[in-house]
Write an enzyme that holds these catalytic residues in place. Structure first.
Site, PDB file in Angstrom:
ATOM      1  N   THR A 134       0.818  -1.209   0.000  1.00 23.59           N
ATOM      2  CA  THR A 134       0.000   0.000   0.000  1.00 23.59           C
ATOM      3  C   THR A 134       0.856   1.265   0.000  1.00 23.59           C
ATOM      4  O   THR A 134       2.010   1.243   0.461  1.00 23.59           O
ATOM      5  CB  THR A 134      -0.893   0.005   1.257  1.00 23.59           C
ATOM      6  OG1 THR A 134      -1.517   1.271   1.397  1.00 23.59           O
ATOM      7  CG2 THR A 134      -0.097  -0.277   2.524  1.00 23.59           C
ATOM      8  N   ASP A 135       0.278   2.365  -0.452  1.00 28.73           N
ATOM      9  CA  ASP A 135       0.998   3.646  -0.393  1.00 28.73           C
ATOM     10  C   ASP A 135       1.129   4.153   1.043  1.00 28.73           C
ATOM     11  O   ASP A 135       1.939   5.027   1.330  1.00 28.73           O
ATOM     12  CB  ASP A 135       0.325   4.709  -1.279  1.00 28.73           C
ATOM     13  CG  ASP A 135      -1.121   5.004  -0.909  1.00 28.73           C
ATOM     14  OD1 ASP A 135      -1.664   4.368   0.015  1.00 28.73           O
ATOM     15  OD2 ASP A 135      -1.719   5.903  -1.564  1.00 28.73           O
ATOM     16  N   GLU A 136       0.323   3.576   1.964  1.00 33.66           N
ATOM     17  CA  GLU A 136       0.324   4.090   3.345  1.00 33.66           C
ATOM     18  C   GLU A 136       1.658   3.876   4.046  1.00 33.66           C
ATOM     19  O   GLU A 136       1.933   4.513   5.058  1.00 33.66           O
ATOM     20  CB  GLU A 136      -0.802   3.447   4.162  1.00 33.66           C
ATOM     21  CG  GLU A 136      -2.164   3.709   3.558  1.00 33.66           C
ATOM     22  CD  GLU A 136      -3.331   3.513   4.511  1.00 33.66           C
ATOM     23  OE1 GLU A 136      -3.108   3.367   5.720  1.00 33.66           O
ATOM     24  OE2 GLU A 136      -4.473   3.532   4.032  1.00 33.66           O
ATOM     25  N   TYR A 183      -1.890  -0.660  10.931  1.00 34.70           N
ATOM     26  CA  TYR A 183      -2.059  -1.329   9.632  1.00 34.70           C
ATOM     27  C   TYR A 183      -0.841  -1.077   8.747  1.00 34.70           C
ATOM     28  O   TYR A 183      -0.219  -2.011   8.226  1.00 34.70           O
ATOM     29  CB  TYR A 183      -3.340  -0.822   8.934  1.00 34.70           C
ATOM     30  CG  TYR A 183      -3.361  -1.104   7.441  1.00 34.70           C
ATOM     31  CD1 TYR A 183      -3.449  -2.401   6.944  1.00 34.70           C
ATOM     32  CD2 TYR A 183      -3.277  -0.054   6.506  1.00 34.70           C
ATOM     33  CE1 TYR A 183      -3.453  -2.664   5.574  1.00 34.70           C
ATOM     34  CE2 TYR A 183      -3.284  -0.302   5.139  1.00 34.70           C
ATOM     35  CZ  TYR A 183      -3.367  -1.614   4.675  1.00 34.70           C
ATOM     36  OH  TYR A 183      -3.364  -1.861   3.318  1.00 34.70           O
TER      37      TYR A 183
HETATM   38  P1  NAD Z   1      -9.893  -7.086   1.923  1.00 27.96           P
HETATM   39  O1  NAD Z   1      -9.904  -6.833   3.393  1.00 27.96           O
HETATM   40  O2  NAD Z   1     -11.092  -6.765   1.108  1.00 27.96           O
HETATM   41  O3  NAD Z   1      -9.567  -8.627   1.655  1.00 27.96           O
HETATM   42  C1  NAD Z   1      -8.570  -9.318   2.367  1.00 27.96           C
HETATM   43  C2  NAD Z   1      -8.741 -10.807   2.072  1.00 27.96           C
HETATM   44  O4  NAD Z   1      -7.701 -11.517   2.773  1.00 27.96           O
HETATM   45  C3  NAD Z   1     -10.068 -11.399   2.569  1.00 27.96           C
HETATM   46  O5  NAD Z   1     -10.631 -12.231   1.598  1.00 27.96           O
HETATM   47  C4  NAD Z   1      -9.674 -12.200   3.803  1.00 27.96           C
HETATM   48  O6  NAD Z   1     -10.515 -13.314   4.071  1.00 27.96           O
HETATM   49  C5  NAD Z   1      -8.265 -12.621   3.445  1.00 27.96           C
HETATM   50  N1  NAD Z   1      -7.456 -12.917   4.645  1.00 27.96           N
HETATM   51  C6  NAD Z   1      -7.287 -12.118   5.728  1.00 27.96           C
HETATM   52  N2  NAD Z   1      -6.503 -12.755   6.627  1.00 27.96           N
HETATM   53  C7  NAD Z   1      -6.154 -13.945   6.078  1.00 27.96           C
HETATM   54  C8  NAD Z   1      -5.353 -15.022   6.517  1.00 27.96           C
HETATM   55  N3  NAD Z   1      -4.765 -15.016   7.724  1.00 27.96           N
HETATM   56  N4  NAD Z   1      -5.196 -16.079   5.702  1.00 27.96           N
HETATM   57  C9  NAD Z   1      -5.799 -16.127   4.476  1.00 27.96           C
HETATM   58  N5  NAD Z   1      -6.589 -15.124   4.027  1.00 27.96           N
HETATM   59  C10 NAD Z   1      -6.770 -14.055   4.817  1.00 27.96           C
HETATM   60  O7  NAD Z   1      -8.606  -6.336   1.383  1.00 27.96           O
HETATM   61  P2  NAD Z   1      -8.369  -5.532   0.013  1.00 27.96           P
HETATM   62  O8  NAD Z   1      -8.842  -4.148   0.190  1.00 27.96           O
HETATM   63  O9  NAD Z   1      -8.834  -6.330  -1.108  1.00 27.96           O
HETATM   64  O10 NAD Z   1      -6.770  -5.479   0.013  1.00 27.96           O
HETATM   65  C11 NAD Z   1      -6.025  -6.556  -0.531  1.00 27.96           C
HETATM   66  C12 NAD Z   1      -4.548  -6.250  -0.414  1.00 27.96           C
HETATM   67  O11 NAD Z   1      -4.252  -5.059  -1.119  1.00 27.96           O
HETATM   68  C13 NAD Z   1      -4.066  -6.034   1.012  1.00 27.96           C
HETATM   69  O12 NAD Z   1      -2.793  -6.607   1.126  1.00 27.96           O
HETATM   70  C14 NAD Z   1      -3.996  -4.526   1.147  1.00 27.96           C
HETATM   71  O13 NAD Z   1      -3.019  -4.158   2.079  1.00 27.96           O
HETATM   72  C15 NAD Z   1      -3.613  -4.122  -0.252  1.00 27.96           C
HETATM   73  N6  NAD Z   1      -4.062  -2.789  -0.694  1.00 27.96           N
HETATM   74  C16 NAD Z   1      -5.370  -2.416  -0.577  1.00 27.96           C
HETATM   75  C17 NAD Z   1      -5.781  -1.174  -1.060  1.00 27.96           C
HETATM   76  C18 NAD Z   1      -7.226  -0.729  -1.003  1.00 27.96           C
HETATM   77  O14 NAD Z   1      -7.524   0.418  -1.327  1.00 27.96           O
HETATM   78  N7  NAD Z   1      -8.156  -1.571  -0.616  1.00 27.96           N
HETATM   79  C19 NAD Z   1      -4.835  -0.314  -1.636  1.00 27.96           C
HETATM   80  C20 NAD Z   1      -3.496  -0.725  -1.715  1.00 27.96           C
HETATM   81  C21 NAD Z   1      -3.132  -1.961  -1.248  1.00 27.96           C
HETATM   82  O1  DAU Z   2      -4.124   4.063   0.481  1.00 28.21           O
HETATM   83  C1  DAU Z   2      -4.362   2.698   0.353  1.00 28.21           C
HETATM   84  C2  DAU Z   2      -5.216   2.223   1.509  1.00 28.21           C
HETATM   85  O2  DAU Z   2      -6.528   2.702   1.257  1.00 28.21           O
HETATM   86  C3  DAU Z   2      -5.221   0.710   1.674  1.00 28.21           C
HETATM   87  O3  DAU Z   2      -3.947   0.271   1.976  1.00 28.21           O
HETATM   88  C4  DAU Z   2      -6.196   0.288   2.781  1.00 28.21           C
HETATM   89  O4  DAU Z   2      -6.269  -1.119   2.849  1.00 28.21           O
HETATM   90  C5  DAU Z   2      -7.560   0.842   2.443  1.00 28.21           C
HETATM   91  O5  DAU Z   2      -8.461   0.542   3.491  1.00 28.21           O
HETATM   92  C6  DAU Z   2      -7.499   2.364   2.233  1.00 28.21           C
HETATM   93  O6  DAU Z   2      -7.198   3.038   3.492  1.00 28.21           O
HETATM   94  P1  DAU Z   2      -7.956   4.374   3.936  1.00 28.21           P
HETATM   95  O7  DAU Z   2      -7.874   4.475   5.395  1.00 28.21           O
HETATM   96  O8  DAU Z   2      -7.505   5.540   3.137  1.00 28.21           O
HETATM   97  O9  DAU Z   2      -9.469   4.006   3.437  1.00 28.21           O
HETATM   98  P2  DAU Z   2     -10.894   4.239   4.122  1.00 28.21           P
HETATM   99  O10 DAU Z   2     -11.918   3.884   3.098  1.00 28.21           O
HETATM  100  O11 DAU Z   2     -10.994   3.595   5.459  1.00 28.21           O
HETATM  101  O12 DAU Z   2     -10.929   5.807   4.350  1.00 28.21           O
HETATM  102  C7  DAU Z   2     -10.765   6.737   3.278  1.00 28.21           C
HETATM  103  C8  DAU Z   2     -10.770   8.134   3.876  1.00 28.21           C
HETATM  104  O13 DAU Z   2     -12.082   8.418   4.374  1.00 28.21           O
HETATM  105  C9  DAU Z   2      -9.837   8.290   5.066  1.00 28.21           C
HETATM  106  O14 DAU Z   2      -9.270   9.592   5.031  1.00 28.21           O
HETATM  107  C10 DAU Z   2     -10.741   8.146   6.271  1.00 28.21           C
HETATM  108  C11 DAU Z   2     -12.067   8.701   5.786  1.00 28.21           C
HETATM  109  N1  DAU Z   2     -13.281   8.074   6.367  1.00 28.21           N
HETATM  110  C12 DAU Z   2     -13.373   6.714   6.316  1.00 28.21           C
HETATM  111  C13 DAU Z   2     -14.483   6.072   6.824  1.00 28.21           C
HETATM  112  C14 DAU Z   2     -14.597   4.575   6.789  1.00 28.21           C
HETATM  113  C15 DAU Z   2     -14.284   8.845   6.888  1.00 28.21           C
HETATM  114  O15 DAU Z   2     -14.202  10.094   6.909  1.00 28.21           O
HETATM  115  N2  DAU Z   2     -15.382   8.221   7.399  1.00 28.21           N
HETATM  116  C16 DAU Z   2     -15.529   6.858   7.399  1.00 28.21           C
HETATM  117  O16 DAU Z   2     -16.553   6.337   7.906  1.00 28.21           O
END
Ligand code: NAD
Ligand code: DAU
Length: 377
Positions: A134-136, A183
């Site tokens: 992730t970019d975080e 995270y």
């Molecule tokens: P998500 O939470 O929707 O899905 C995670 C999946 O992993 C689920 O299906 C869950 O059952 C599985 N999982 C969790 N723990 C596990 C374990 N111990 N063993 C096997 N499976 C397990 O997540 P997402 O948003 O799809 O993110 C996927 C990946 O991409 C993550 O590594 C996250 O850090 C990364 N990522 C997410 C975002 C975003 O915006 N969502 C952005 C950048 C990177």
């Molecule tokens: O940047 C990549 C990341 O983006 C991934 O690595 C994470 O897995 C993914 O969850 C996401 O993280 P964020 O924390 O940015 O996403 P989230 O949707 O939780 O929140 C987006 C923004 O909105 C953040 O600034 C927090 C704010 N927010 C979020 C929720 C859930 C609110 O203001 N209210 C809310 O209820």
């Protein structure tokens, strides 16, 4: 024939990656390894579950022996590792689970791949361990105001394209890691382990760091699906702090396309940033979502603005994320295919057309969890 494990394939991004690979590569065998935590949902893969080149294995990535068995049974030669705990708010409440899954789970995947691949006559030849991060991990960028111009201002990426930005600095691949949340600290640690396995043992690894994804099948604890569902039910929209934080949004299918490209063409040991050059303040994106839901539901556009409810800020809330994905563009020719307006319209329509998918998740246990999270704020 290639046998590829995709971990976390029942989650949001993982399900898009599994679908893309199963449909695009009939000669590959895709093994989806997922524990099915609260975030894993096999309904995300209904359309491909019967394909002959797809196998689902319910397993915990932390269970090293089971993972080792999957490598041996399926003669695995590639891994795309997405399984993780992914929600920042949950990590603030329960950091142990994040360290366990994201760090120890990644280590277990790496060690299984290492032991299995080293046992083969060809060793690392033709193998690949691709870790999705992730970019975080880069921390937070400031909202700067160069030359006294009020952000957002138009800036030019090194690719030559113009886009709006809320600051003059961007996340590039050479930045040092400065994670702030449990995270992102756990993701950063897992990234270090992946690179250590390359540097120490010669494992062919790749890491990518992506910005915020949006699109179908995202668990409704994340901003966009949560708010779409709340607007539909006319529930309050909890905006953290002042809603001024900036995120860089990318349509999930564009991320999946980038993963496909990098898995096949990326250079071993390299890191690639993936992002949309698409920065939005939370409050602005929320207004777009409200207008879009209202219009599609036949309500008066904007009539649900009064659902906006400012609540206590997220602890340690990162101010701004902005990815510079020029390297990926320059070296592999990837760029986002969808304009944000098009992507958000598609996304809102998908959630409103798939209310059964949403209702399945939001009724029952999750509803109780969400109410308790919100009550504690
Ligand atoms: P998500 O939470 O929707 O899905 C995670 C999946 O992993 C689920 O299906 C869950 O059952 C599985 N999982 C969790 N723990 C596990 C374990 N111990 N063993 C096997 N499976 C397990 O997540 P997402 O948003 O799809 O993110 C996927 C990946 O991409 C993550 O590594 C996250 O850090 C990364 N990522 C997410 C975002 C975003 O915006 N969502 C952005 C950048 C990177
Ligand atoms: O940047 C990549 C990341 O983006 C991934 O690595 C994470 O897995 C993914 O969850 C996401 O993280 P964020 O924390 O940015 O996403 P989230 O949707 O939780 O929140 C987006 C923004 O909105 C953040 O600034 C927090 C704010 N927010 C979020 C929720 C859930 C609110 O203001 N209210 C809310 O209820």
């Amino acid at each position: 024939m290639r046998n590829i494990i995709i971990t976390g394939g029942a989650g949001f991004i993982g399900s898009h990656v599994v679908r893309l690979f199963v449909n695009k590569y009939p000669d590959y065998h895709i093994i989806n390894v997922d524990k099915l935590t609260y975030a894993g949902n096999l309904a995300n893969l209904k359309d491909i579950e019967d394909k002959p080149n797809y196998t689902f294995v319910k397993a915990d990535i932390c269970d090293f022996e089971t993972i080792m068995g999957i490598f041996r049974k399926h003669n695995v030669d590639g891994v795309i590792h997405l399984a993780a705990e992914s929600h920042v708010d949950r990590s603030i409440k329960d950091p142990f689970t994040f360290a366990q899954t994201n760090v120890m789970g990644t280590l277990s995947m790496l060690q299984a791949a290492k032991l299995y691949w080293e046992s083969l006559p060809e060793k690392w030849e033709g193998k690949r361990f691709y870790h999705i991060s992730t970019d975080e991990v880069y921390g937070a960028l400031e909202m700067t105001d160069p030359d006294g111009i009020e952000p957002p201002f138009t800036t030019k990426a090194s690719s030559g394209k113009h886009h709006l930005a809320y600051g003059s600095k961007f996340f590039t691949e050479d930045l040092k890691y400065q994670p702030h949340s449990p995270y992102s600290a756990a993701k950063a640690s897992s990234d270090h382990f992946v690179r250590a396995f390359h540097d120490t043992y010669g494992m062919p690894t790749i890491v990518t760091n992506c910005s915020n994804n949006y699109g179908p099948y995202q668990f409704p604890e994340k901003l966009i699906p949560l708010f779409i569902n709340n607007i539909r039910h006319r529930k309050p929209l909890p905006v953290y702090g002042k809603g001024e934080n900036v995120r860089d949004w990318l349509f999930v299918e564009d991320h999946a396309r980038a993963i496909d490209l990098i898995f096949h063409k990326g250079t071993i040991a390299e890191t690639y940033n993936i992002g949309g050059f698409n920065e939005w303040k939370n409050i602005d994106i929320i207004k777009v979502v409200i207008n879009t839901v209202d219009r599609i539901l036949g309500r008066k556009e904007g009539e649900d603005m009064d659902l906006i409810t400012y609540v206590t800020d997220r602890a340690g809330h990162d101010m701004r994320y902005a990815i510079d994905s020029t390297k990926l563009q320059r070296e592999l020719g990837w760029e986002p295919s969808l304009q944000f307006e098009e992507g958000i319209e598609k996304t809102v329509r998908w959630y409103l057309d798939n209310q059964a998918w949403m209702d399945n998740i939001t009724s029952g246990e999750y509803e109780k969890y969400y109410e308790s999270m919100y009550a504690n704020r």
